[in-house]
Write a protein that holds these residues in place. Structure first.
Motif, PDB file in Angstrom:
ATOM      1  N   ASP A 153       0.805  -0.679  -0.130  1.00  0.00           N
ATOM      2  CA  ASP A 153       0.153   0.355   0.382  1.00  0.00           C
ATOM      3  C   ASP A 153       0.496   1.396   0.257  1.00  0.00           C
ATOM      4  N   LEU A 154       1.811   0.671   0.434  1.00  0.00           N
ATOM      5  CA  LEU A 154       2.763   2.022  -0.062  1.00  0.00           C
ATOM      6  C   LEU A 154       3.357   2.472  -0.831  1.00  0.00           C
ATOM      7  N   SER A 155       3.121   4.111  -1.318  1.00  0.00           N
ATOM      8  CA  SER A 155       3.411   4.523  -2.455  1.00  0.00           C
ATOM      9  C   SER A 155       4.775   4.213  -3.165  1.00  0.00           C
ATOM     10  N   GLU A 156       5.718   3.763  -3.154  1.00  0.00           N
ATOM     11  CA  GLU A 156       6.585   3.596  -3.795  1.00  0.00           C
ATOM     12  C   GLU A 156       6.758   1.754  -4.526  1.00  0.00           C
ATOM     13  N   PHE A 189      -3.858  -3.647   4.718  1.00  0.00           N
ATOM     14  CA  PHE A 189      -4.522  -2.861   4.564  1.00  0.00           C
ATOM     15  C   PHE A 189      -5.133  -2.039   3.769  1.00  0.00           C
ATOM     16  N   GLY A 190      -4.190  -1.773   2.780  1.00  0.00           N
ATOM     17  CA  GLY A 190      -4.384  -1.722   0.882  1.00  0.00           C
ATOM     18  C   GLY A 190      -5.009  -0.302   1.245  1.00  0.00           C
ATOM     19  N   VAL A 191      -5.822   0.305   0.055  1.00  0.00           N
ATOM     20  CA  VAL A 191      -4.910   1.932   0.156  1.00  0.00           C
ATOM     21  C   VAL A 191      -6.820   2.441   0.166  1.00  0.00           C
ATOM     22  N   PHE A 192      -6.987   3.853  -0.169  1.00  0.00           N
ATOM     23  CA  PHE A 192      -8.099   4.311  -0.010  1.00  0.00           C
ATOM     24  C   PHE A 192      -8.454   5.685  -0.851  1.00  0.00           C
ATOM     25  N   GLY A 193      -9.179   5.778  -0.898  1.00  0.00           N
ATOM     26  CA  GLY A 193      -9.740   7.260  -1.732  1.00  0.00           C
ATOM     27  C   GLY A 193      -9.153   7.371  -2.683  1.00  0.00           C
ATOM     28  N   LYS A 194      -9.278   9.048  -3.444  1.00  0.00           N
ATOM     29  CA  LYS A 194      -9.653   8.617  -4.817  1.00  0.00           C
ATOM     30  C   LYS A 194      -7.744   8.495  -5.222  1.00  0.00           C
ATOM     31  N   ASN A 196      -3.133   3.080   3.505  1.00  0.00           N
ATOM     32  CA  ASN A 196      -4.090   3.006   4.346  1.00  0.00           C
ATOM     33  C   ASN A 196      -3.095   2.659   5.641  1.00  0.00           C
ATOM     34  N   SER A 197      -2.249   2.949   5.593  1.00  0.00           N
ATOM     35  CA  SER A 197      -1.227   2.409   7.361  1.00  0.00           C
ATOM     36  C   SER A 197      -0.778   3.772   7.725  1.00  0.00           C
ATOM     37  N   ILE A 198      -0.332   3.324   8.970  1.00  0.00           N
ATOM     38  CA  ILE A 198       0.627   4.235   9.445  1.00  0.00           C
ATOM     39  C   ILE A 198       1.800   3.864  10.401  1.00  0.00           C
ATOM     40  N   ILE A 199       2.788   4.402   9.838  1.00  0.00           N
ATOM     41  CA  ILE A 199       3.473   4.281  10.343  1.00  0.00           C
ATOM     42  C   ILE A 199       4.414   4.054  11.802  1.00  0.00           C
ATOM     43  N   LYS A 243     -12.382   1.994   8.514  1.00  0.00           N
ATOM     44  CA  LYS A 243     -13.989   1.974   7.642  1.00  0.00           C
ATOM     45  C   LYS A 243     -13.026   1.904   6.218  1.00  0.00           C
ATOM     46  N   GLU A 244     -12.483   1.655   5.377  1.00  0.00           N
ATOM     47  CA  GLU A 244     -11.864   1.293   4.630  1.00  0.00           C
ATOM     48  C   GLU A 244     -11.076   0.843   4.311  1.00  0.00           C
ATOM     49  N   TRP A 245     -10.648  -0.097   5.172  1.00  0.00           N
ATOM     50  CA  TRP A 245     -10.060  -1.629   5.198  1.00  0.00           C
ATOM     51  C   TRP A 245     -10.039  -2.741   4.224  1.00  0.00           C
TER      52      TRP A 245
END
Length: 270
Positions: free
Chosen positions: A177-180, A222-227, A232-235, A250-252
């Motif tokens: 889910d991390l952008s890289e 955790f996946g991703v969410f939003g446009k 969908n994770s916090i380090i 809610k967006e799991w």
């Protein structure tokens, strides 16, 4: 029933992966031929793990890391059945079920494999009556590629000696889910080749010598969410150790959990 051992890198999130698999009854599968995917926990351990996912992951705290027991059989064993509804010819629908049991091993195991001797009973149990190996690797741990490669070389060499007919390995990059990592989620082989070249070379040499089979996968618990497909994770950090927790419960929407396990059970890609 296929017996699988999960051997992950440090902070790869194997326990979180299994808890997410147990908690979500329905999972997304990238293949367009799969109409639906249902996961059913089969033993009491797995049902308890599903409850842990709801009570712990949703509260944005981390699952306790597994520890290495003296006896192999003391490690948690979780069993699942995956039920797939697959598109057939014309309007036909076919149902396929695969069942497996997977051992959740501590995240220090891959690193420590080099320290085990061939006479160690625990180490020998890693190769007994096993249908496949699930290797989740923290996608951000590329700087440890050489360290893990040395362990992986020992493991594949010993695996060949104990199982000359070969045994499948599902090499799975986690935290995608991390952008890289997200941008390369649809090219798992290329991602591994670029990010973990030493481990990739060892696995490819092993397969080219017909000693076993390897496939590459990407996943996120955790996946991703939003446009804009936000992670969908916090380090977070605790006692000098970084770990990820869910950001938006809610967006799991985890992804990529089913494909490596299905391949280990059937030898087929979804």
């Amino acid at each position: 029933m296929t017996n699988i051992i999960g051997i992950g890198s440090r902070a790869a999130g194997l326990s979180t992966y299994l808890a997410t698999l147990a908690y979500h009854q329905k999972h997304q599968v990238k293949s367009k031929k799969v109409l639906s995917c249902q996961v059913t926990p089969m033993n009491e351990n797995t049902k308890q793990l599903s409850e842990q996912a709801e009570n712990i992951l949703k509260e944005q705290v981390m699952l306790q890391a597994g520890k290495l027991y003296h006896s192999f059989c003391e490690h948690p064993l979780y069993s699942f059945t995956i039920t797939l509804e697959i598109k057939g010819l014309f309007w036909a629908k076919n149902t396929e079920e695969v069942s497996f049991a997977i051992y959740d091993m501590p995240d220090s195991l891959l690193r420590d494999i080099r320290e085990f001797s061939s006479s160690h009973s625990f180490y020998n149990d890693l190769f007994s009556n096993i249908g496949g190996y699930f290797l989740p690797i923290d996608g951000t741990s590329h700087r440890k590629d050489e360290v893990y490669a040395k362990s992986l070389e020992k493991f594949t060499t010993d695996l060949t000696q104990r199982n000359p007919q070969g045994c499948p390995i599902a090499f799975t990059v986690t935290k995608c889910d991390l952008s890289e990592l997200w941008v390369n989620r649809d090219d798992p082989r290329g991602l591994v080749q670029r990010r973990f070249p030493k481990m990739y070379e060892i696995l490819e040499n092993w397969t080219q010598e017909d000693k076993g089979k390897v496939e590459y996968f990407t996943t996120s618990s955790f996946g991703v969410f939003g446009k804009y497909c936000e992670p969908n994770s916090i380090i977070q950090s605790e006692s000098g150790r970084a770990f990820a927790v869910i950001r938006n419960t809610k967006e799991w929407q985890p992804f990529g959990l089913i494909e490596p396990l299905y391949w280990l059970c059937t030898g087929k890609m979804l």
